[in-house]
Design a protein around this motif. Structure first.
Motif, mmCIF file in Angstrom:
data_model
loop_
_atom_site.group_PDB
_atom_site.id
_atom_site.type_symbol
_atom_site.label_atom_id
_atom_site.label_comp_id
_atom_site.label_asym_id
_atom_site.label_seq_id
_atom_site.Cartn_x
_atom_site.Cartn_y
_atom_site.Cartn_z
ATOM 1 N N GLU A 242 4.311 -3.696 -1.473
ATOM 2 C CA GLU A 242 4.465 -4.844 -2.348
ATOM 3 C C GLU A 242 3.138 -5.568 -2.578
ATOM 4 O O GLU A 242 3.018 -6.384 -3.484
ATOM 5 N N MET A 243 2.146 -5.292 -1.716
ATOM 6 C CA MET A 243 0.814 -5.881 -1.913
ATOM 7 C C MET A 243 0.044 -5.198 -3.037
ATOM 8 O O MET A 243 -1.030 -5.661 -3.431
ATOM 9 N N GLY A 244 0.552 -4.051 -3.536
ATOM 10 C CA GLY A 244 -0.089 -3.371 -4.653
ATOM 11 C C GLY A 244 -0.728 -2.051 -4.327
ATOM 12 O O GLY A 244 -1.313 -1.410 -5.213
ATOM 13 N N TYR A 245 -0.636 -1.589 -3.082
ATOM 14 C CA TYR A 245 -1.200 -0.290 -2.719
ATOM 15 C C TYR A 245 -0.305 0.812 -3.287
ATOM 16 O O TYR A 245 0.923 0.782 -3.169
ATOM 17 N N GLY A 246 -0.944 1.814 -3.891
ATOM 18 C CA GLY A 246 -0.199 2.857 -4.586
ATOM 19 C C GLY A 246 0.340 3.944 -3.683
ATOM 20 O O GLY A 246 1.379 4.541 -3.970
ATOM 21 N N GLN A 247 -0.349 4.272 -2.592
ATOM 22 C CA GLN A 247 0.065 5.365 -1.724
ATOM 23 C C GLN A 247 0.176 4.837 -0.281
ATOM 24 O O GLN A 247 -0.836 4.553 0.361
ATOM 25 N N VAL A 248 1.416 4.692 0.182
ATOM 26 C CA VAL A 248 1.649 4.165 1.530
ATOM 27 C C VAL A 248 2.450 5.192 2.322
ATOM 28 O O VAL A 248 3.517 5.636 1.877
ATOM 29 N N GLU A 249 1.902 5.612 3.439
ATOM 30 C CA GLU A 249 2.617 6.533 4.324
ATOM 31 C C GLU A 249 2.702 5.911 5.716
ATOM 32 O O GLU A 249 1.856 5.096 6.095
#
Length: 599
Positions: free
Chosen positions: A574-581
């Motif tokens: 939700e902070m705007g990072y496109g790729q979160v694993e």
């Protein structure tokens, strides 16, 4: 049957060396009357059903007289030699059984609390009895209560309240937990959380289970609720035991509570000052000088609507007969169906079972027996018993029947064990932030060659949060050993675990500082969408890519671990990072579990 008829012999034990003569004679007479009365009623109902075609002729012949046959030869001959005759009291009551007066009169005659066993059939009656005893204990703290069923910790309102507040600290949108909390505080079920509650939940969300418990007790003044102190103490003991053996985590505690903890019973060890409270079923084979049955009121008939009977159709020509047996809900409509024979069979066998329960309860007493029967129009064991003994009542006391006279206990050589317990009037507690920490001792268990699971997690968390790679981690372990915080064996154990795990390719990348733009260890995530903050163990950032890792050091894997890491990932996305694993890293198990962002 396995031995064969030639190698077995059936003998009915007719001599009673346990109970005093008056009790044996009462049981002989009362049970004979009970069986005769109930058998006559059953046979009349079976005949009526057969005449109107609801019961087959073969079914009628098979079932009539079943109860009478079961009790043929039940009478016993008293053989115990004694100076006393024994005493039996049967009494009806309107609202509350005279249990306290009964106990006081028993003790006044010279019996000890350990001579008393209180029996109940239904869990609700056991709980009501336990509450009467606990209230009496607060006024007369000279006895303890031993039980396996009546005082289930999870049944107490205060236990439900504390665990509901813990659940709300993890998920403020949990409507069920909010309803439980509101009900306990006297609010409307659907009342929204007050601002003070939200602030409290935010603080609790960052605490260990034990610290959260202390905070809840203080915030809502549970320490002053005298009627629930015993349950509060039992809950606290479970939380403390959990925190001592595992990494402290509210979600993990709640999972353990739901699985086993809530079903544990509140009890004390047996001593001379202990009254035993148990079910009639579990009393089989037991005996006490004095037996009290405060609620003799269980039904003779089968339970309706929640009782499934495996029944075969009565009519052999019916197409369903070839299928076999069916699960059929027991209710009155079953008596006029193709399963009517099974309906009446279940009814008769239920009467046999429940009369058996009455017989077991009445025959546990050695010297004195007290039976209290609620006044009701319903047909149950208590009313049946009262109908057959009321003819023996003195006209001056029509609500009570007595056989024999109250007497002192039979003498015996017995030493007191001197064990006593104390009932707390209040539950002293303190602010969860006021804790004593001893860094050089916190990692050790007395006499342990290796670290306890929780202490392993504490130490490895600290090392992993500071180490840049495997070599740096081993160096820090060496420093802990040199400072006396680890023995040689413990240091080697930790070094071997970290060496093994950090040599894994995916883990080595997590600890490659030159690869990442930024690494954050145990930094808070603050969001207006959640109460409080969330703190993942390790967050690694490279451009638009973020990897979240949460460390676990116990021997168990829980879905709560995945949910927790998934929430971290959702907040970061939700902070705007496109790729979160994200990953949950079970170091002790040597496993890494990949986590998906919850949808």
């Amino acid at each position: 049957k396995a031995l064969g008829d030639a190698d077995t012999e059936l003998r009915i034990l007719s001599d009673n060396y346990r109970s005093l003569p008056r009790i044996v004679e009462f049981n002989n007479t009362a049970m004979a009357r009970v069986v005769e009365r109930d058998n006559a009623d059953l046979d009349a109902a079976l005949l009526k059903a057969a005449e109107r075609g609801s019961l087959s002729r073969s079914g009628y012949d098979d079932l009539r007289g079943t109860l009478r046959s079961a009790y043929e030869g039940h009478a016993q001959t008293p053989r115990r030699k004694s100076r006393n005759e024994g005493y039996v009291r049967i009494e009806t009551f309107e609202q509350t059984p005279p249990l306290v007066e009964c106990i006081e009169s028993i003790i006044a005659r010279g019996y000890s609390y350990n001579d008393i066993m209180i029996l109940y059939r239904k869990a609700s009656d056991g709980l009501r009895t336990a509450r009467i005893l606990l209230e009496y204990k607060r006024r007369n703290n000279t006895f303890n209560i031993m039980t396996q069923d009546a005082l289930i910790v999870g049944n107490a309102p205060v236990s439900s309240f504390v665990t509901s507040v813990m659940r709300l600290s993890q998920d403020p949108n949990d409507s069920i937990s909010r309803a439980v909390m509101n009900d306990y505080l006297g609010r409307d079920y659907d009342a929204p959380l007050a601002e003070d509650d939200r602030a409290t939940l935010a603080r609790i969300s960052q605490l260990t289970p034990e610290e959260a418990f202390e905070k809840i007790v203080l915030e809502y003044r549970l320490d002053l609720r005298h009627d629930e102190i015993a349950y509060l103490q039992a809950l606290h003991e479970q939380i403390a035991a959990f925190c001592a053996a595992k990494v402290a985590d509210i979600q993990l505690f709640l999972a353990a509570w739901d699985e086993k903890g809530s079903a544990k019973a509140l009890s004390v060890e047996k001593s001379d000052s202990t009254i035993e409270l148990t079910t009639i079923h579990k009393s089989k084979g037991l005996e006490r000088k004095v037996v009290v049955i405060p609620y003799c009121n269980w039904s003779l008939d089968p339970a309706v609507n929640d009782n499934i009977v495996w029944a075969a159709p009565d009519e052999k020509g019916d197409p369903l007969a070839s299928v076999g047996r069916f699960p059929v809900e027991y209710k009155s409509a079953m008596s006029d169906s193709i399963f009517s024979d099974e309906y009446y069979r279940e009814k008769v066998y239920s009467h046999v079972d429940n009369v058996n329960m009455l017989y077991v309860a009445l025959t546990r007493a050695k010297e004195a027996l007290y039976v209290f029967i609620p006044q009701t129009e319903r047909h149950n064991t208590g009313r049946l018993l009262w109908e057959v003994v009321r003819q023996d009542a003195d006209p001056s006391t029509p609500e009570r029947v007595e056989y024999g006279a109250p007497e002192p206990p039979e003498p015996e050589n017995k030493k007191s064990d001197g064990v006593m317990s104390v009932l707390l009037e209040e539950y002293p507690t303190s602010d969860a932030r006021m804790t004593l920490r001893l860094p050089s001792q916190r990692y050790f268990e007395d006499g342990a060659a290796s670290l306890a699971p929780r202490n392993t997690g504490i130490l490895m968390h600290g090392i992993l949060n500071e180490a840049t790679d495997a070599a740096d981690a081993e160096r820090r372990i060496g420093e802990a050993r040199a400072a006396g915080r680890l023995s040689d064996g413990q240091a080697e154990e930790l070094a071997a675990t970290i060496r093994r795990e950090l040599n894994r390719p995916e883990v080595a990348k997590w600890f490659a500082p030159d690869f990442w733009d930024e690494i954050r260890n145990e930094n808070d995530i603050i969001s207006g969408a959640v109460i409080g903050t969330r703190r993942p163990d390790r967050v690694m950032i490279k451009g638009d890519r973020v990897t979240v890792v949460d460390y676990k050091f116990g021997a168990d894997k829980h879905k709560a671990h995945l949910r927790q890491t998934g929430e971290y990932m959702r907040l970061i996305a939700e902070m705007g990072y496109g790729q979160v694993e994200g990953y949950v890293w079970y170091l002790s198990l040597g496993e890494i579990v990949k986590v998906e962002i919850p949808t």
